[in-house]
Design a protein around this motif. Structure first.
Motif, PDB file in Angstrom:
ATOM      1  N   ASN A  67      -6.795 -38.382  26.883  1.00 55.82           N
ATOM      2  CA  ASN A  67      -5.184 -38.954  27.832  1.00 55.82           C
ATOM      3  C   ASN A  67      -4.898 -38.599  28.761  1.00 55.82           C
ATOM      4  O   ASN A  67      -4.587 -39.035  29.607  1.00 55.82           O
ATOM      5  N   GLN A  68      -5.568 -37.404  29.170  1.00 59.88           N
ATOM      6  CA  GLN A  68      -5.049 -36.404  29.927  1.00 59.88           C
ATOM      7  C   GLN A  68      -5.728 -36.301  31.122  1.00 59.88           C
ATOM      8  O   GLN A  68      -5.536 -35.978  31.898  1.00 59.88           O
ATOM      9  N   HIS A  69      -6.991 -36.365  31.055  1.00 59.20           N
ATOM     10  CA  HIS A  69      -8.147 -36.496  32.213  1.00 59.20           C
ATOM     11  C   HIS A  69      -9.463 -37.804  31.712  1.00 59.20           C
ATOM     12  O   HIS A  69     -10.385 -37.718  31.388  1.00 59.20           O
ATOM     13  N   PRO A  70      -8.486 -38.977  32.194  1.00 59.40           N
ATOM     14  CA  PRO A  70      -9.079 -40.509  31.396  1.00 59.40           C
ATOM     15  C   PRO A  70     -10.248 -40.075  32.554  1.00 59.40           C
ATOM     16  O   PRO A  70     -10.887 -41.193  32.462  1.00 59.40           O
ATOM     17  N   THR A  71     -10.103 -39.175  34.219  1.00 67.51           N
ATOM     18  CA  THR A  71     -11.406 -40.300  35.093  1.00 67.51           C
ATOM     19  C   THR A  71     -12.746 -39.491  34.589  1.00 67.51           C
ATOM     20  O   THR A  71     -13.903 -39.289  34.612  1.00 67.51           O
TER      21      THR A  71
END
Length: 408
Positions: A67-71
């Protein structure tokens, strides 16, 4: 020590090779690794789990990172087929692989392919060549929900290689203060006591379990004794509970569900009162009239516990008990076999009188009688179990506070 480690790794491979001729798990372990092709990826975050239990344990952190690092692409590896086969299509990952055999060449090739910007291992998977390669490439490595005991190889005179592995870890998130104190003795300082992420996982599951109307129909408003992840020795003891408690329903979810194992279990139980989940649609009588339900599939157990009043957790007559917390989170006192000392939560539940260890059929009967005969005792133990899980949650947030600093 490294030479002995490398010999041991190759000896393990040849043992699996021999076993694959007659063992399905060994065959999957071997062929899965031989057939997989690892795609080139950049800037990935690599999560490794030994098996399905560790996946569920680390899942709250995996979901938070997703969720916090979708890339960042998420890569998951498993050591065991029981984890890979069930979670190989999880939407939480961009790719799921078997962890290659821990050799220097495999570690170099695998890490060169997935190009991780960080790696997260759960609980107790320590592989020298993968750790060394991450360290050599200056890739942050985290171990979450780790737990240490004095009898582990790290604290033996011959454990120098494993102690070296600990220095390759960027940060260790341990379950308890005892683990931190043991690591202090080795001068390992990059440690935080964060607790166990399993509490976050089982608590979240208990708040929003999947409805199972068929199980509700079987329960039919009667109390239910649920036995999860059982092995043959567990099942021999459990079968003796069915006749004395006609007012109770029993659900048994074996750890292994081969036709041979299920048939053996069925033979232990009253034929006219027992049904397999896979045969529910072809019953001669209403499901609610049966007393015993055998779960002959994988994946239902974590939701089954919502229908139970007393839980039995298998594995305690073998290498060690399975997951007691899934049942405890639903407010169930739990019973298990004698091999539980390696599991802090089991020791805690026993001290709180919400967990009970048994070594024989007689002891199982005594504990069951105690809980069933006294509703106040049963309800008190249920509340203690649920409150225990509630108070222990929060490890994921503590871990993410430090992971966030490194992944931005």
């Amino acid at each position: 020590m490294l030479l002995l480690y490398n010999i041991g790794i190759r000896a393990y491979y040849f043992a699996v090779l021999i076993a694959s001729a007659f063992n399905t798990k060994a065959r999957l372990w071997l062929t899965g690794r031989h057939r997989q092709s690892v795609a080139n990826t950049s800037d990935s975050i690599w999560f490794h789990f030994a098996s399905l239990g560790e996946f569920e344990q680390g899942r709250p952190v995996l979901e938070a990172v997703r969720n916090q690092h979708p890339t960042h692409p998420i890569i998951i590896t498993f050591f065991s087929p029981s984890g890979f086969e069930i979670r190989k299509k999880t939407p939480l990952a961009d790719a799921v692989y078997y962890l290659p055999l821990d050799t220097a060449g495999n570690a170099q090739r695998f890490i060169a392919s997935i190009k991780p910007c960080a790696a997260v291992f759960t609980k107790y998977e320590y592989w020298y060549h993968f750790f060394n390669e991450l360290h050599r490439k200056d890739i942050p490595l985290y171990v979450i929900s780790a737990i240490f005991r004095p009898d582990q190889i790290f604290f033996k005179w011959y454990g120098s290689l494993h102690r070296r592995m600990l220095t390759y870890i960027t940060h260790l998130f341990v379950q308890d203060n005892n683990s931190k104190q043991l690591l202090d003795q080795l001068n390992i300082q990059h440690v935080s006591v964060s607790g166990d992420t399993r509490f976050d996982r089982v608590w979240a599951n208990a708040q929003q379990p999947k409805d199972l109307p068929v199980i509700a129909s079987f329960k039919n408003s009667q109390p239910v004794f649920i036995a999860g992840s059982t092995w043959p020795h567990d099942e021999e003891l459990l079968a003796s509970l069915v006749p004395p408690y006609p007012g109770w329903k029993f659900i048994i979810a074996p750890h292994e569900i081969s036709e041979e194992k299920i048939t053996r279990l069925m033979e232990l139980l009253p034929k006219e009162k027992t049904v397999r989940f896979s045969q529910i649609e072809h019953l001669p009588a209403p499901l609610s009239t049966y007393q015993v339900l055998i779960i002959d599939n994988i994946g239902m157990l974590s939701s089954l516990y919502q229908y139970g009043n007393i839980g039995y957790i298998g594995g305690g007559f073998g290498a060690g008990i399975h997951n007691t917390l899934e049942a405890a989170a639903f407010g169930m006192p739990v019973i298990f076999g004698p091999n539980y000392e390696k599991f802090k939560e089991a020791r805690d539940l026993i001290s709180l009188q919400a967990g009970f260890s048994i070594s024989s059929k007689e002891e199982l009967s005594t504990i069951t009688d105690k809980l069933i005969a006294n509703e106040d005792t049963l309800q008190a133990a249920a509340k203690i179990a649920r409150d225990y899980v509630d108070k222990q949650k929060g490890a994921t947030e503590l871990i993410m506070d430090k992971l966030r600093l490194k992944l931005e």
